[in-house]
Design a protein around this motif. Sequence first.
Motif, PDB file in Angstrom:
ATOM      1  N   LEU A   3      14.856  -5.795   6.319  1.00  0.00           N
ATOM      2  CA  LEU A   3      15.656  -6.831   6.971  1.00  0.00           C
ATOM      3  C   LEU A   3      14.879  -7.541   8.081  1.00  0.00           C
ATOM      4  N   SER A   6      12.752  -9.982   6.262  1.00  0.00           N
ATOM      5  CA  SER A   6      13.631 -11.054   5.768  1.00  0.00           C
ATOM      6  C   SER A   6      13.985 -12.029   6.887  1.00  0.00           C
ATOM      7  N   PHE A   7      14.263 -11.497   8.073  1.00  0.00           N
ATOM      8  CA  PHE A   7      14.584 -12.347   9.220  1.00  0.00           C
ATOM      9  C   PHE A   7      13.404 -13.253   9.567  1.00  0.00           C
ATOM     10  N   LEU A  48      19.414 -13.126   6.900  1.00  0.00           N
ATOM     11  CA  LEU A  48      19.964 -11.772   6.923  1.00  0.00           C
ATOM     12  C   LEU A  48      21.317 -11.707   6.238  1.00  0.00           C
ATOM     13  N   GLN A  51      20.653 -11.690   2.522  1.00  0.00           N
ATOM     14  CA  GLN A  51      20.083 -10.422   2.060  1.00  0.00           C
ATOM     15  C   GLN A  51      21.112  -9.291   2.090  1.00  0.00           C
ATOM     16  N   ILE A  52      21.890  -9.209   3.145  1.00  0.00           N
ATOM     17  CA  ILE A  52      22.904  -8.158   3.249  1.00  0.00           C
ATOM     18  C   ILE A  52      23.966  -8.340   2.169  1.00  0.00           C
ATOM     19  N   LEU A  55      22.452  -7.126  -1.038  1.00  0.00           N
ATOM     20  CA  LEU A  55      22.396  -5.665  -1.058  1.00  0.00           C
ATOM     21  C   LEU A  55      23.762  -5.055  -1.343  1.00  0.00           C
TER      22      LEU A  55
END
Length: 65
Positions: A3, A6-7, A48, A51-52, A55
Amino acid sequence: SFLIVSFIISALYGFIMKWSKLFPRLEKYYYDKLGVIKGMYHDGISGLIVQITLLIIFNISKLIK
């Protein structure tokens, strides 16, 4: 660590969008009002969130199978 990377990538990708003029109104209504640091922060947070969300979807799909 995933993460964090990714940020950082999302924050830097904002520069590519700004310099490429891919979204011409984005600079006027988004980056000019936020400034460089806040723009990078918001781009990073946006990455983020994506991506979260991915996930969560991936983990739910593994549970369903």
